[in-house]
Design a protein around this motif. Structure first.
Motif, short mmCIF file in Angstrom:
data_model
loop_
_atom_site.label_atom_id
_atom_site.label_comp_id
_atom_site.label_asym_id
_atom_site.label_seq_id
_atom_site.Cartn_x
_atom_site.Cartn_y
_atom_site.Cartn_z
N MET A 190 -54.64 15.95 -3.01
CA MET A 190 -53.86 15.92 -1.78
C MET A 190 -54.31 17.02 -0.83
SD MET A 190 -51.71 13.33 -2.06
CE MET A 190 -50.34 13.65 -0.92
N GLN A 191 -54.59 18.19 -1.36
CA GLN A 191 -55.06 19.30 -0.52
C GLN A 191 -56.46 19.04 0.03
OE1 GLN A 191 -54.45 22.58 -3.27
NE2 GLN A 191 -52.48 23.08 -2.34
N SER A 192 -57.20 18.13 -0.60
CA SER A 192 -58.53 17.76 -0.12
C SER A 192 -58.49 16.70 0.97
CB SER A 192 -59.39 17.27 -1.29
OG SER A 192 -59.58 18.28 -2.25
N GLY A 193 -57.31 16.09 1.18
CA GLY A 193 -57.17 15.11 2.25
C GLY A 193 -56.59 13.77 1.85
N ALA A 194 -56.31 13.56 0.56
CA ALA A 194 -55.68 12.30 0.14
C ALA A 194 -54.24 12.22 0.64
CB ALA A 194 -55.71 12.18 -1.38
N HIS A 195 -53.80 10.99 0.86
CA HIS A 195 -52.40 10.74 1.20
C HIS A 195 -51.64 10.16 0.01
CE1 HIS A 195 -54.55 9.88 5.21
NE2 HIS A 195 -54.11 11.11 5.25
N MET A 196 -52.37 9.80 -1.04
CA MET A 196 -51.79 9.17 -2.23
C MET A 196 -52.83 9.28 -3.33
SD MET A 196 -50.54 5.16 -2.68
CE MET A 196 -49.27 5.31 -1.43
N VAL A 197 -52.37 9.35 -4.59
CA VAL A 197 -53.29 9.36 -5.72
C VAL A 197 -53.09 8.09 -6.53
CG1 VAL A 197 -53.36 11.88 -5.83
CG2 VAL A 197 -51.72 10.62 -7.26
N LYS A 198 -54.16 7.68 -7.23
CA LYS A 198 -54.11 6.47 -8.06
C LYS A 198 -54.38 6.83 -9.52
CE LYS A 198 -57.31 3.09 -7.82
NZ LYS A 198 -57.79 2.95 -9.23
N LEU A 199 -53.58 6.22 -10.41
CA LEU A 199 -53.71 6.44 -11.84
C LEU A 199 -53.81 5.10 -12.55
CD1 LEU A 199 -51.06 8.21 -10.64
CD2 LEU A 199 -51.34 9.38 -12.81
N GLU A 200 -54.59 5.03 -13.62
CA GLU A 200 -54.72 3.82 -14.41
C GLU A 200 -53.85 3.91 -15.65
OE1 GLU A 200 -59.48 3.19 -13.32
OE2 GLU A 200 -58.79 3.07 -15.40
N GLY A 201 -53.04 2.86 -15.88
CA GLY A 201 -52.24 2.84 -17.10
C GLY A 201 -50.84 2.28 -16.88
N GLY A 202 -50.15 2.06 -17.99
CA GLY A 202 -48.84 1.42 -17.97
C GLY A 202 -47.68 2.38 -18.08
N GLN A 203 -46.71 2.02 -18.93
CA GLN A 203 -45.43 2.73 -18.96
C GLN A 203 -45.56 4.19 -19.36
OE1 GLN A 203 -42.07 0.39 -20.61
NE2 GLN A 203 -43.54 -1.29 -20.82
N TRP A 204 -46.63 4.53 -20.07
CA TRP A 204 -46.78 5.93 -20.48
C TRP A 204 -46.93 6.87 -19.29
CZ3 TRP A 204 -51.26 8.84 -19.55
CH2 TRP A 204 -52.38 8.12 -19.12
N LEU A 205 -47.21 6.31 -18.11
CA LEU A 205 -47.39 7.12 -16.91
C LEU A 205 -46.08 7.38 -16.15
CD1 LEU A 205 -50.65 5.59 -15.39
CD2 LEU A 205 -50.37 7.91 -16.31
N CYS A 206 -45.00 6.75 -16.57
CA CYS A 206 -43.78 6.78 -15.75
C CYS A 206 -43.27 8.20 -15.51
CB CYS A 206 -42.70 5.92 -16.40
SG CYS A 206 -43.02 4.14 -16.26
N GLU A 207 -43.29 9.03 -16.55
CA GLU A 207 -42.82 10.41 -16.36
C GLU A 207 -43.67 11.15 -15.34
OE1 GLU A 207 -41.86 14.47 -18.97
OE2 GLU A 207 -42.67 12.69 -19.95
N SER A 208 -44.98 10.93 -15.41
CA SER A 208 -45.88 11.59 -14.45
C SER A 208 -45.64 11.09 -13.03
CB SER A 208 -47.33 11.33 -14.85
OG SER A 208 -47.65 11.97 -16.07
N ILE A 209 -45.41 9.79 -12.89
CA ILE A 209 -45.18 9.22 -11.56
C ILE A 209 -43.90 9.80 -10.95
CG2 ILE A 209 -44.63 7.09 -10.31
CD1 ILE A 209 -46.54 5.66 -12.25
N ARG A 210 -42.86 9.90 -11.78
CA ARG A 210 -41.61 10.49 -11.28
C ARG A 210 -41.83 11.94 -10.84
NH1 ARG A 210 -39.61 7.95 -16.06
NH2 ARG A 210 -38.53 5.99 -15.57
N LEU A 211 -42.58 12.69 -11.64
CA LEU A 211 -42.86 14.08 -11.31
C LEU A 211 -43.61 14.19 -10.00
CD1 LEU A 211 -43.01 17.11 -12.48
CD2 LEU A 211 -45.35 16.48 -13.08
N LEU A 212 -44.66 13.37 -9.84
CA LEU A 212 -45.47 13.45 -8.63
C LEU A 212 -44.65 13.08 -7.39
CD1 LEU A 212 -48.80 11.85 -9.92
CD2 LEU A 212 -48.34 14.27 -9.50
N THR A 213 -43.93 11.98 -7.45
CA THR A 213 -43.19 11.55 -6.27
C THR A 213 -42.07 12.52 -5.91
OG1 THR A 213 -41.83 10.09 -7.67
CG2 THR A 213 -43.75 9.12 -6.61
N GLU A 214 -41.46 13.14 -6.91
CA GLU A 214 -40.43 14.15 -6.64
C GLU A 214 -41.02 15.34 -5.90
OE1 GLU A 214 -38.88 15.07 -10.45
OE2 GLU A 214 -37.57 13.31 -10.56
N ARG A 215 -42.32 15.57 -6.09
CA ARG A 215 -42.98 16.71 -5.46
C ARG A 215 -43.81 16.32 -4.25
NH1 ARG A 215 -41.35 17.53 -10.23
NH2 ARG A 215 -41.03 19.60 -11.14
N GLY A 216 -43.55 15.15 -3.72
CA GLY A 216 -44.16 14.75 -2.45
C GLY A 216 -45.53 14.15 -2.56
#
Length: 263
Positions: free
Chosen positions: A104-130
């Motif tokens: 994000m600091q390099s210029g991205a507006h969004m990040v992409k991750l590959e994978g299923g339900q095991w990513l849910c905790e990470s997705i919640r963490l990221l979105t909570e932090r903008g």
């Protein structure tokens, strides 16, 4: 000039308007893609294949992704920039937050991750932090060694249901977009109907909300051209026109055709 946002893409889906996504890895091509009216630029770890000459995306580093994301940011005025978190960079919560922050600091507006339900905790963490998130299901290139190669996913009903269940979980966790790769046309449609967030297809048939291609594939210059790709430069006088033709074909539902899709 109004910047494309996750909210404006969601509004397009709600109105039934399709949109185009394309990869770019440098400032010059980012400018051409942006001027062609492409809504989303994906700084993909596919750069490992098309720029670095690797046979997979696995060798790509976070430093590689940050460098190319910064280059794309300098050439982009309107498009939403989505950057891949590369292989091994989001195995833990701490790594995920640190590496997504770097992108994000390099210029991205969004990040992409590959994978299923095991990513849910990470997705919640990221979105909570903008940090907005795009998921990626179906054929996930970073998992090519566990998938047994580049194969169509979700062809049987059990597999299709697993992908749909994963997709709903990612959306519930806060993902704003979903890429689905190499699945039957019917499953691409089912996913688009099941989710309120836009579904971006690549080898997923014409019924998804958007389409994405690798720039070098679209121009017909990659070493290996997948079935789901059309060479848009073959019938265009220049690269800019080829990109505009791709955008229009996606928006009008003319691409992909049956020959670019899987049963």
């Amino acid at each position: 000039m109004n910047k494309i946002s996750p909210q404006s893409l969601a509004a397009k889906k709600a109105k039934g308007e399709k949109f185009a996504v394309l990869t770019a890895y440098d400032a010059t091509f980012a400018r051409v893609v942006d001027e062609a009216g492409i809504d989303v630029i994906l700084v993909g770890d596919s750069l490992g294949n098309v720029l670095q000459g690797h046979t997979s995306t696995l060798p790509v580093s976070v430093e590689d992704m940050c460098y190319h994301t910064a280059c794309v940011d300098r050439g982009t005025e309107k498009a939403l920039i989505v950057a891949d978190l590369p292989f091994g960079s989001y195995n833990t919560i701490d790594d995920t937050l640190s590496n997504a922050t770097a992108l994000m600091q390099s210029g991205a507006h969004m990040v992409k991750l590959e994978g299923g339900q095991w990513l849910c905790e990470s997705i919640r963490l990221l979105t909570e932090r903008g940090i907005p998130v795009c998921g990626h299901l179906g054929l996930t290139p970073q998992s090519v060694n566990t998938l047994g190669g580049f194969k169509v996913q979700g062809r049987d009903e059990a597999g299709a249901r697993r992908i749909i269940t994963d997709a709903k979980a990612l959306e519930d966790a806060g993902a704003s977009l979903l890429v689905v790769e190499c699945v039957p046309t019917e499953l691409g449609q089912r996913l688009s109907e099941a989710l309120t967030i836009p579904v971006i297809g690549i080898g997923a048939g014409p019924q998804t909300d958007a389409q994405v291609l690798v720039l070098h594939d679209l121009l017909g210059i990659s070493r290996r051209i997948p079935k789901f790709v059309k060479n848009f430069l073959a019938d265009a006088p220049d690269i800019a026109t080829a990109l505009e033709n791709y955008r229009v074909a996606v928006e009008q539902g003319e691409f992909p055709g049956p020959e670019h899709s899987f049963d």
